[in-house]
Structures are given as structure tokens and as C-alpha cells.
Design an enzyme around this catalytic site. Structure first.
Site, PDB file in Angstrom:
ATOM      1  N   GLN A   1       0.864  -1.197   0.000  1.00 58.96           N
ATOM      2  CA  GLN A   1       0.000   0.000   0.000  1.00 58.96           C
ATOM      3  C   GLN A   1       0.896   1.241   0.000  1.00 58.96           C
ATOM      4  O   GLN A   1       1.544   1.540   1.010  1.00 58.96           O
ATOM      5  CB  GLN A   1      -0.916  -0.009   1.240  1.00 58.96           C
ATOM      6  CG  GLN A   1      -2.016  -1.061   1.155  1.00 58.96           C
ATOM      7  CD  GLN A   1      -2.695  -1.357   2.480  1.00 58.96           C
ATOM      8  OE1 GLN A   1      -2.024  -1.653   3.467  1.00 58.96           O
ATOM      9  NE2 GLN A   1      -4.015  -1.299   2.521  1.00 58.96           N
TER      10      GLN A   1
ATOM     11  N   ARG B   1     -17.142   7.012   3.544  1.00 58.65           N
ATOM     12  CA  ARG B   1     -16.217   6.669   4.634  1.00 58.65           C
ATOM     13  C   ARG B   1     -14.795   6.972   4.167  1.00 58.65           C
ATOM     14  O   ARG B   1     -14.280   6.311   3.262  1.00 58.65           O
ATOM     15  CB  ARG B   1     -16.347   5.196   4.999  1.00 58.65           C
ATOM     16  CG  ARG B   1     -15.417   4.730   6.137  1.00 58.65           C
ATOM     17  CD  ARG B   1     -15.560   3.221   6.292  1.00 58.65           C
ATOM     18  NE  ARG B   1     -14.778   2.645   7.363  1.00 58.65           N
ATOM     19  CZ  ARG B   1     -13.490   2.310   7.276  1.00 58.65           C
ATOM     20  NH1 ARG B   1     -12.788   2.549   6.184  1.00 58.65           N
ATOM     21  NH2 ARG B   1     -12.885   1.725   8.298  1.00 58.65           N
TER      22      ARG B   1
ATOM     23  N   ASP C   1     -11.278   6.594   4.499  1.00 57.35           N
ATOM     24  CA  ASP C   1     -10.432   5.638   5.209  1.00 57.35           C
ATOM     25  C   ASP C   1      -9.144   6.309   5.685  1.00 57.35           C
ATOM     26  O   ASP C   1      -8.508   7.056   4.939  1.00 57.35           O
ATOM     27  CB  ASP C   1     -10.106   4.481   4.247  1.00 57.35           C
ATOM     28  CG  ASP C   1      -9.324   3.381   4.929  1.00 57.35           C
ATOM     29  OD1 ASP C   1      -9.857   2.791   5.884  1.00 57.35           O
ATOM     30  OD2 ASP C   1      -8.182   3.120   4.514  1.00 57.35           O
TER      31      ASP C   1
ATOM     32  N   GLU D   1     -12.719   8.076   9.129  1.00 54.83           N
ATOM     33  CA  GLU D   1     -12.370   6.864   9.890  1.00 54.83           C
ATOM     34  C   GLU D   1     -11.056   7.105  10.626  1.00 54.83           C
ATOM     35  O   GLU D   1     -10.009   6.576  10.256  1.00 54.83           O
ATOM     36  CB  GLU D   1     -12.268   5.660   8.940  1.00 54.83           C
ATOM     37  CG  GLU D   1     -12.084   4.346   9.665  1.00 54.83           C
ATOM     38  CD  GLU D   1     -10.666   3.780   9.640  1.00 54.83           C
ATOM     39  OE1 GLU D   1     -10.376   2.896  10.450  1.00 54.83           O
ATOM     40  OE2 GLU D   1      -9.845   4.228   8.813  1.00 54.83           O
TER      41      GLU D   1
HETATM   42  C1  GLC Z   1      -8.466   1.393   7.763  1.00 52.28           C
HETATM   43  C2  GLC Z   1      -9.232   0.110   7.539  1.00 52.28           C
HETATM   44  C3  GLC Z   1      -8.332  -1.063   7.778  1.00 52.28           C
HETATM   45  C4  GLC Z   1      -7.159  -0.977   6.838  1.00 52.28           C
HETATM   46  C5  GLC Z   1      -6.439   0.382   6.961  1.00 52.28           C
HETATM   47  C6  GLC Z   1      -5.481   0.588   5.842  1.00 52.28           C
HETATM   48  O1  GLC Z   1      -8.080   1.543   9.065  1.00 52.28           O
HETATM   49  O2  GLC Z   1     -10.350   0.069   8.366  1.00 52.28           O
HETATM   50  O3  GLC Z   1      -9.002  -2.273   7.608  1.00 52.28           O
HETATM   51  O4  GLC Z   1      -6.249  -2.009   7.105  1.00 52.28           O
HETATM   52  O5  GLC Z   1      -7.367   1.438   6.899  1.00 52.28           O
HETATM   53  O6  GLC Z   1      -6.148   0.840   4.649  1.00 52.28           O
END
Ligand code: GLC
Length: 648
Positions: free
Chosen positions: A251, A281, A283, A325
Site C-alpha cells: 500500500q 467513509r 479511510d 475513519e
Molecule cells: C483502515 C481500515 C483497515 C485498513 C487500513 C489501511 O483503518 O479500516 O481495515 O487495514 O485502513 O487501509
């Protein structure tokens, strides 16, 4: 100061677009002009010094304009309805469920077939876990996106998504999707181009020739997945560079110091908005701005970006609310609702992760003092914003509240946290809970907790030992935990499977794309034969489903449990009991929860300390009336029992 050139520029762009500024597009035009100054100021805070700053600003304006022009008339009409309701998302009528489409019902085509199930339960809001293209095996549950606009084949097509969204709309349901703002998969087109040496796209990420800057960053950046992905940078052999990867090595963190990245992602946000998303949402927003010498979390610029997004969304797609989030410390979370001039003007919604974790804290200890001590930090939430309230989600449970809060409750923070981790992970022999430690940091011993609601409440062990009374106790715990989160203020969000008591699923251990991440323990594959037992009276599934359904229906009957900033915690009279009052005008409901394994006594005096004194209370949960007694008499709360007592 009035900015003549800015307004002339906008007017020119709007003219070219051929909008009917005095007629049907007038509301949009008014919103645009009203929000233009903050949009410009927020953007300038971040990008005024950037060589491409001005050029990209004009593109941002165009992006907003395009979003409005691409918005269907049906959605524009819906926007208006929401604006007229004002803060539609505060309503007690909304109850959500978060689910993986494939694990819940196979694919998007099947989703409309399940709408009757949601209706029966009382759920009218769905959070579909990430469904956009993500490489199998390197997907982080879909949070490593390789194409933000293509639905992953596993789930179906974009048309299937649109059809499902339409079917939901017809049932007056709300939709939530994720925008993974912080990073892309290393197979995203931008990352692939960066690997091939394309400078433009290398600038979309934090890429460095050598380890000098990465080492400087890493000195102060906490590790997120220390076991499976230690460090915050990954070497990219294709281009011989280091790239920032805060989460998994696959990532890649997007570089928001580059305004082009902001504009691309804003455009993606609008793409989702125009699919009909009601709540977006966002993230991991805590991570979107990085700076050497800091933790690179919760930085002021991350808030500036969120505010800027909010302002732009309000102009073009005003019916879409934003959920940040941010799973961060209680003091930090409040900032995601905005502060100072921007109070209530950043994220509309955030997760009440503090309350969630504190409920698990109280369940393990049977003591509610830490929960109470933490409330002062999260109560000042601005009016017009709300929480997602929940007991479990797809992620781990982090014990992110302050050591000082634990100390206020007279515990030693180190031993207290150790006890909680042992209690839920099976290191404590007497614990009924069955979970696991997630992301243990060998350097700090920090760890979070994985496990399903049912397993952490003891159902898995009780079923294994066929112990009827333990099964009953675990069902009480499940329903008490849900009830406490459903009424505390905010949108209740169930995690799929919890409504029928799914215990941990260990099959992830046989999948190499998942076995390194024990959060898959609590992400079940739904077995619809098992779910049929919801209609078989007396089964575990039936008891949990019916209890959950009853709680949601009680909530929907009581408009004053909407999040009207009307929560008062009752003074503690018994450390085992958490109790709060939700009141509006002359309506009052006292919500009383016993977190201990023994019956607990609550003096009637507790009901007389906050304004109007009730004499008769109706318990919505057991459908029973209670006469309020003398101060020295008590209400008895069964082990893991609760009351929802409305003043009559
Ligand atoms: C957020 C998601 C989680 C993910 C992270 C990285 O916290 O809820 O599941 O691993 O982002 O994208």
C-alpha cells in the site's frame, strides 16, 4: 477581502459550462459563491507555495463543476430533501450494517435479494466494505485499491453496483462506500508508472533515492502493522527507490503535498458521490499528511485537507455526508469534527472507537470507572455531527484511550492493559473470551485485539463446552454490549454476522493472502442455512437476532434518542453499572447497563440527580413498568442485564 479575480474566474468557468445561474442551477451557484472563499483559503494554506498551485486550483474548480454537472436529477432532488431536513444523519431512524459483499451474499447481484433480511432486522443503511479493484492476496480486505473506478470482478460490475444502489434507494436505504484516500495498491496505474520511472507519477508518492529521508521519517513514525509489515518504507527494485508504505508494503502512501494528487482524489470522491453514496467513509484520514520529525498522524494539514474536501462536497454533492475513519486518541478525535472557525465543518461523522473499546474494557473487568473517566474527552462533540456507534467492526479493537484515564479510575495503566489483552487473547485461564492479539509490537508490547463479538463475549467457549448457562450468559453480554452502543448517541453500526452470533472463523489460516492478518478471524462467510435459524425459536441465532431486532425497533420509536447532543452520564453509584440519560424537551430515557457477572444494585437516588424526577419508568426492553422507589431503595440489575427506562 472580496476577491474580484477569483469570482470573475469562477463566473467565466460557469458561463462556459452553460449553467442556468438564475434558474435551476441557482442553488448550486449560491453554494459555490458562498463556499468559494473558504475553498480558496484552505487550498492556499496547503498549496500557495507550490509551483503548480494556481494551475491546479483552476482544475479543482472545474472538478467541482463537473461533479455537479454529472450529478443526476434524482440525486439533486435527494440532496435538496436532505438539506431541508438539516442534519439528516442525526436521526434515530438510521441503523446500519457493515459487510463484505462476497462473504455476505456472494456478489453485488445477490445483494438486492437480501434487502428483505435487512428490513426484518431493522437495518436501513449499508456499509459495503471495499469493492473496487484490488489485487487478490495483496488486498488488505480491499483497502489496497488498484483502480478506484472499477468494481472488482469478484463482486460484479459497476452496473451491478448501480443496480444494487437503486434497489436500496427504492427501499429508502442509505449507502456507504469507502474512499481509500491515504494510499493505493502498488498495482494502481500511478504506482506502475512510477515504477517505470515516470517522474510525474513518482511525485504522486513519497519516493526517495536512498534511505536518508526514510530513516528520518521512521525515527518518529509509529509502525501500524509491526508484525507483518515493519517499518514505513519499502524498496522498489523496478526503479531502485524507496517508497513510503505506512500500512502494508503493497500500500503506497499518496503524497498530498502535490496538489495534483488532491485534485485526482477529489474527482474520485465525486465519482462515488454520483453513484449515490449517502455517507462516504474516508479511510484512515489521520495519515494523509506526513512530516519528518512528527508521528505523521493527525497533523494540522490532514485536517485542512478534510475541511477542503467538505467544502467542495457541500457545493457540488451536498447530500453526501463524510465519515472520517480516524481511530485515534479521544483528544484527537474531536478535531475531526473541526474546530475554531471550522467547528462542525470537517467530518460529519466519526467512529466512537473510544466508547467501543471502553465497553470491552468494562466487560473484562466488570468495572465501568474507566469508561466514565473517558467521557469528558468525547462529550464536547459539536452539534450537527455524530458518531458511528458499534461494538465490533472488520478491524481490531485498539485500547487507544489515555493511560491517565485508566489512572483516574485508580488502575495501573500497564497492568490494566495487560489484563485486558490477556483476558481477550486466551492468556488468562479463567476468561470466557476467545480472541487473539493483533499487531503485537515487540518493542513496546503494544497490541490490539481480534475476535468476533460472540467469541469475545464467551459464546464460542460456551458452545464448545455445551454449557447451557454459559451460553445464556454470553447472549446476555452480546445484547447488553449492543444495547449500550445503540443508545449512547450516533448511528448504530452492526457488523454482519453479529446479529446471529457468528463465532471466530479460523479458515483464514489456510489462505496465504490472509493468514498473516488475524483480523480475518472475525470476518465470517455467511452460511444462510445457519441464518435460517433466526426463525427457529429458542436457538442461539434466534435469540440474538430477535434481541438485536428489538433493540433497533425500540430505538426507531424514540425520536429523542437521535444525536441531539442530549447525552448525560449518570453519577456513578455502583462501579459495575454504566448509566446514561437521553433527554429532550420533556422526554427522558435512562439507559442502565450492568457489566458484571453478578446482579448489581442501583439506588433510585441515581434517577433524581439530573432535572425532572421520574416517578414511573417504563422499561422498553422487558415491557415492564417500574415505580421509582425511595432514595435508599434499589433497582436490581441482573448479571449483564440492562434497562431502557422511559419516564412516564
Ligand atoms: C483502515 C481500515 C483497515 C485498513 C487500513 C489501511 O483503518 O479500516 O481495515 O487495514 O485502513 O487501509
Amino acid at each position: 477581502m472580496y476577491n474580484y479575480s477569483l469570482h470573475s474566474q469562477i463566473n467565466a468557468q460557469l458561463q462556459v459550462a452553460g449553467l442556468d445561474l438564475a434558474g435551476k442551477d441557482n442553488a448550486f451557484y449560491t453554494r459555490f459563491i458562498a463556499n468559494l472563499a473558504p475553498i480558496h483559503d484552505l487550498y492556499s494554506e496547503l498549496y500557495a507555495q507550490h509551483p503548480k498551485g494556481r494551475e491546479v486550483f483552476l482544475q479543482v474548480i472545474q472538478t467541482i463543476l463537473n461533479a455537479y454537472m454529472n450529478r443526476s436529477n434524482a440525486l439533486k432532488k435527494k440532496d435538496l430533501g436532505k438539506l431541508q431536513q438539516e442534519y439528516w444523519f442525526l436521526s434515530n431512524d438510521i441503523a446500519g450494517m457493515s459487510l463484505y459483499v462476497d462473504r455476505f451474499c456472494g456478489d453485488l447481484k445477490n445483494l438486492p435479494l437480501k434487502l428483505a433480511y435487512f428490513k426484518k432486522l431493522g437495518v436501513n443503511f449499508l456499509h459495503l466494505m471495499p469493492i473496487f479493484q484490488s489485487p487478490a492476496g495483496e488486498s488488505d480486505g480491499g483497502y489496497a485499491v488498484s483502480d478506484f473506478r472499477k468494481v472488482d470482478e469478484r463482486f460484479g460490475t459497476l452496473d451491478d453496483l448501480k443496480t444494487a444502489a437503486q434497489a436500496m434507494g427504492q427501499e429508502n436505504m442509505y449507502l456507504m462506500l469507502d474512499i481509500v484516500l491515504n494510499h493505493t495498491s502498488h498495482h494502481h496505474e500511478w504506482a506502475e508508472k512510477a515504477k517505470q520511472g515516470d517522474k510525474k507519477y513518482q511525485d504522486y508518492f513519497y519516493m526517495y533515492e536512498d534511505r536518508t529521508l526514510p530513516e528520518q521519517f521512521e525515527r518518529t513514525m509509529p509502525e501500524i502493522f509491526p508484525e507483518s509489515s515493519p517499518g514505513s518504507f519499502t524498496f522498489v527494485p523496478e526503479c531502485n527507490k524507496w517508497v513510503m508504505t505506512v500500512f502494508h508494503h503493497y500500500q503506497w502512501d499518496l503524497n498530498y503535498t502535490n496538489p495534483a494528487v488532491f485534485n485526482e482524489m477529489l474527482d474520485t470522491i465525486f465519482f462515488y458521490a454520483n453513484l449515490g453514496v449517502d455517507i462516504l467513509r474516508i479511510d484512515a484520514p489521520a495519515f494523509i499528511w506526513k512530516q519528518v520529525g512528527t508521528s505523521s498522524q493527525n497533523l494540522p494539514q490532514a485536517h485542512t485537507i478534510l475541511r477542503l474536501i467538505k467544502q467542495c462536497v457541500q457545493v457540488a454533492t451536498s447530500g453526501m455526508a463524510l465519515l472520517g475513519e480516524a481511530i485515534v486518541a479521544p483528544k484527537e478525535i474531536m478535531k475531526y469534527f473541526g474546530n475554531e472557525h471550522f467547528t462542525g465543518k470537517e467530518c460529519d461523522v466519526a467512529y466512537n472507537a473510544t466508547q467501543m473499546a471502553l465497553q470491552w474494557d468494562a466487560l473484562a473487568t466488570g468495572d465501568t470507572r474507566v469508561m466514565l473517566a473517558a467521557q469528558k474527552d468525547i462529550l464536547p462533540k459539536p452539534y450537527g455531527t455524530t458518531w458511528i456507534t458499534y461494538t465490533r467492526c472488520h478491524d481490531d479493537i485498539g485500547l487507544g484511550y489515555e493511560d491517565s484515564t485508566i489512572a483516574e479510575a485508580a488502575f495501573n495503566a500497564y497492568h490494566h492493559r495487560k489484563y485486558l489483552k490477556d483476558y481477550y487473547s486466551g492468556n488468562y485461564d479463567y476468561s470466557p473470551a476467545k480472541g487473539a492479539l493483533f499487531s503485537v509490537n515487540p518493542k513496546t508490547q503494544d497490541a490490539r485485539i481480534s475476535g468476533s463479538l460472540a467469541s469475545l463475549c464467551g459464546l464460542e467457549k460456551a458452545l464448545e463446552s455445551k454449557d447451557k448457562s454459559e451460553i445464556e450468559i454470553s447472549i446476555c453480554k452480546i445484547l447488553m454490549m449492543q444495547a449500550c452502543s445503540f443508545f449512547v448517541g450516533g448511528i448504530p453500526m452492526l457488523f454482519y454476522g453479529d446479529e446471529v452470533g457468528y463465532t471466530n472463523d479460523y479458515s483464514y489460516l489456510n489462505d496465504i493472502g490472509k493468514s498473516y492478518d488475524n483480523r480475518w478471524l472475525h470476518r465470517p462467510v455467511i452460511d444462510w442455512e445457519k441464518n435460517k435459524k433466526i426463525d427457529l425459536k429458542g436457538t442461539v441465532e434466534n435469540q440474538i437476532f430477535e434481541g438485536t431486532k428489538k433493540l433497533l425497533s425500540i430505538r426507531k420509536k424514540l425520536p429523542f434518542v437521535a444525536d441531539l447532543k442530549n447525552l448525560t452520564w449518570l453519577n456513578p453509584h455502583n462501579i459495575h453499572i454504566a448509566s446514561y440519560l437521553r433527554a429532550f424537551d420533556d422526554k427522558r430515557i435512562y439507559c442502565i447497563f450492568n457489566f458484571s457477572r453478578e446482579a448489581a444494585y442501583l439506588t433510585w437516588y441515581a434517577f433524581k440527580e439530573h432535572g425532572a424526577v421520574p416517578s414511573l419508568l417504563y422499561d422498553h426492553w422487558q415491557d415492564k413498568n417500574y415505580q421509582v422507589g425511595y432514595d435508599h431503595d434499589y433497582l436490581i440489575v441482573a448479571p449483564y442485564g440492562f434497562y431502557l427506562l422511559e419516564m412516564r
